[in-house]
Design an enzyme around this catalytic site. Structure first.
Site, PDB file in Angstrom:
ATOM      1  CE1 TYR A 158      -3.473  -2.626   0.241  1.00 46.98           C
ATOM      2  CE2 TYR A 158      -2.555  -3.225   2.370  1.00 46.98           C
ATOM      3  CZ  TYR A 158      -3.405  -3.489   1.315  1.00 46.98           C
ATOM      4  OH  TYR A 158      -4.188  -4.607   1.341  1.00 46.98           O
ATOM      5  CG  HIS A 208      -4.745  -0.068   3.180  1.00 46.50           C
ATOM      6  ND1 HIS A 208      -4.477  -0.131   4.510  1.00 46.50           N
ATOM      7  CD2 HIS A 208      -5.293  -1.256   2.854  1.00 46.50           C
ATOM      8  CE1 HIS A 208      -4.831  -1.320   4.969  1.00 46.50           C
ATOM      9  NE2 HIS A 208      -5.331  -2.022   3.993  1.00 46.50           N
ATOM     10  CD  GLU A 258     -10.204  -2.651   3.897  1.00 49.03           C
ATOM     11  OE1 GLU A 258     -10.414  -3.026   2.733  1.00 49.03           O
ATOM     12  OE2 GLU A 258      -9.091  -2.739   4.439  1.00 49.03           O
ATOM     13  NE  ARG A 279     -12.938  -3.152  -0.313  1.00 50.05           N
ATOM     14  CZ  ARG A 279     -12.685  -4.460  -0.416  1.00 50.05           C
ATOM     15  NH1 ARG A 279     -13.405  -5.232  -1.193  1.00 50.05           N
ATOM     16  NH2 ARG A 279     -11.709  -5.008   0.253  1.00 50.05           N
ATOM     17  CG  HIS A 308     -12.316  -6.545   4.092  1.00 46.47           C
ATOM     18  ND1 HIS A 308     -11.825  -6.602   5.372  1.00 46.47           N
ATOM     19  CD2 HIS A 308     -11.261  -6.213   3.306  1.00 46.47           C
ATOM     20  CE1 HIS A 308     -10.539  -6.309   5.377  1.00 46.47           C
ATOM     21  NE2 HIS A 308     -10.165  -6.072   4.128  1.00 46.47           N
TER      22      HIS A 308
HETATM   23 MG    MG Z   1      -8.700  -3.008   1.309  1.00 46.56          MG
END
Ligand code: MG
Length: 400
Positions: A158, A208, A258, A279, A308
């Site tokens: 990320y 992220h 998430e 998600r 997720h």
């Molecule tokens: Mg993710």
């Protein structure tokens, strides 16, 4: 009203694949009838275990297993203060187990209880990364050869491989992240993969929640021409208002969720059509009961599901994802981290990936079990969490 009551509630913590997993087992007064649920909050598993055993078990033992809706609402507000990852994961463990029991009593797989299948298999996306651009392309191709048509592309996780940073002396240790390098690398790697493999596959990317809001808008614009399937978590949940600006600036499809554990975090984004994919981490919002309501709510606004699905969801939680995916008309895609051999031994009946699609087995309920003796061979990891100690080049703490 059934005559089957909750007899006992137990918690099984295990770590067969490098992530602490928490599974709740609800046992009933009917001999041999029990259910399993995922309550995995990897980095705070002892706190979740305490909520289940010290608070939910005394509340629930002796109650009818039939009335999941009523029990969910009571669990949710029993402590008066509600929501949050610890409380929601604990509720989820019981909630999923009750759905598992209901499926077993009805002799139906969960997707059947929910209204049946909208599709035979669940399309998944896999994660490709690499040390060089060509290695990323090779890893994308490996998944394509396995029949996967949706692939998340990252370069250096990320953080985009931060290097050569000028950081003040005595700055704290941590995972250093340079937003400018990350954004540049991300556009370059997506461009490179498209130039090598064309537009015949679906590409995804996850930021992220690390960027500043205006950088998030810029990245979404810069990636627009590459036609991503979705761009994930470009903003933190605290900066949701900025999604309106992203929408006004480009057509890059947006996914988030998430980290959500309160309905207030998703209702505006969905009802004002500011995102394309929701998600959430199903156990983090409280299990199957709230997730099916969320899927139906999102359907009204043209928002699709993309639950997720990382390694810190137990196979029981993955099974719940797959049953919801099989049923929901507005299913979009399922993240799939895959299982190790050890995980599949601990959790017999885990969903299986074949040629780009995941299939649930057709056993009643969630169709998955746990080998408790084997689970006990994989103790949980109690060390301090390090990967979340992310820092900017000047040493300032940043979201992970
Ligand atoms: Mg993710």
């Amino acid at each position: 009203m059934s005559t089957v009551k909750i007899r006992d509630i137990r918690v099984i913590n295990t770590n067969p694949a490098g992530a602490n997993l928490t599974v709740v087992k609800v046992e009933t007064t009917e001999p041999g009838l029990y259910g399993l649920g995922c309550a995995t909050f990897t980095y705070r598993y002892k706190a979740v275990t305490s909520v289940v055993l010290d608070y939910l078990k005394p509340l629930l033992v002796g109650r009818d297993v039939a009335n999941i809706e009523d029990l969910w609402n009571m669990m949710n507000a029993n402590a008066y203060w509600r929501n949050g990852s610890i409380a929601n994961n604990a509720v989820s463990g019981v909630d999923m187990a009750l759905w598992d029991i209901k499926g077993k009593m009805a002799n139906m797989p969960l997707y059947d209880l929910l209204g049946g299948k909208s599709r035979e298999g669940v399309a998944v996306y896999r994660h490709a990364d690499g040390r060089t651009y060509d290695e990323v392309v090779e890893n994308v191709q490996k998944f394509m050869e396995q029949g996967v048509r949706h692939i998340r592309v990252q370069f250096g996780g990320y953080g985009g491989k931060a290097s050569g940073l000028n950081t003040p002396p005595n700055s704290p240790e941590g995972v250093y992240y340079c937003p400018d390098q990350y954004m540049e690398n991300t556009v370059k790697i997506i461009d490179y993969v498209r130039s090598k493999l064309g537009y015949g596959i679906e590409l995804l990317h996850d930021s992220h929640e690390r960027m500043s809001p205006i950088n998030a808008v810029r990245l979404a614009k810069d990636l627009e021409k590459y036609h991503l399937f979705f761009l994930e978590d470009i903003l933190s949940p605290e900066q949701e208002e900025w999604f309106r600006m992203v929408r006004q600036q480009c057509t890059t499809p947006i996914a988030i969720g998430e980290l959500f554990n309160n309905p207030r975090e998703w209702d505006t984004l969905i009802s004002q059509r500011l995102i394309d994919f929701i998600r959430v981490h199903i156990s983090d919002i409280g299990g199957i009961t709230p997730a099916r309501k969320l899927a139906i709510f999102a359907e009204q606004f043209g928002v699709r599901t993309a639950w997720h699905g990382p390694g810190d969801v137990s196979p029981v939680g993955h099974a719940a994802n797959i049953h919801l995916d099989l049923n929901a008309h507005n299913f979009g895609i399922q993240e799939w981290s895959g299982f190790t051999e050890q995980s599949m031994e601990v959790f017999p009946g885990s969903p299986e990936l074949r040629n780009g699609y995941v299939y649930a087995n057709d056993k009643p309920g969630l169709g998955i079990d746990i080998d408790e003796k084997l689970a006990a061979k994989y103790p949980c990891d109690d060390s301090v969490t390090r990967w979340t100690q992310t820092r900017l080049p000047d040493g300032t703490y940043n979201n992970p």
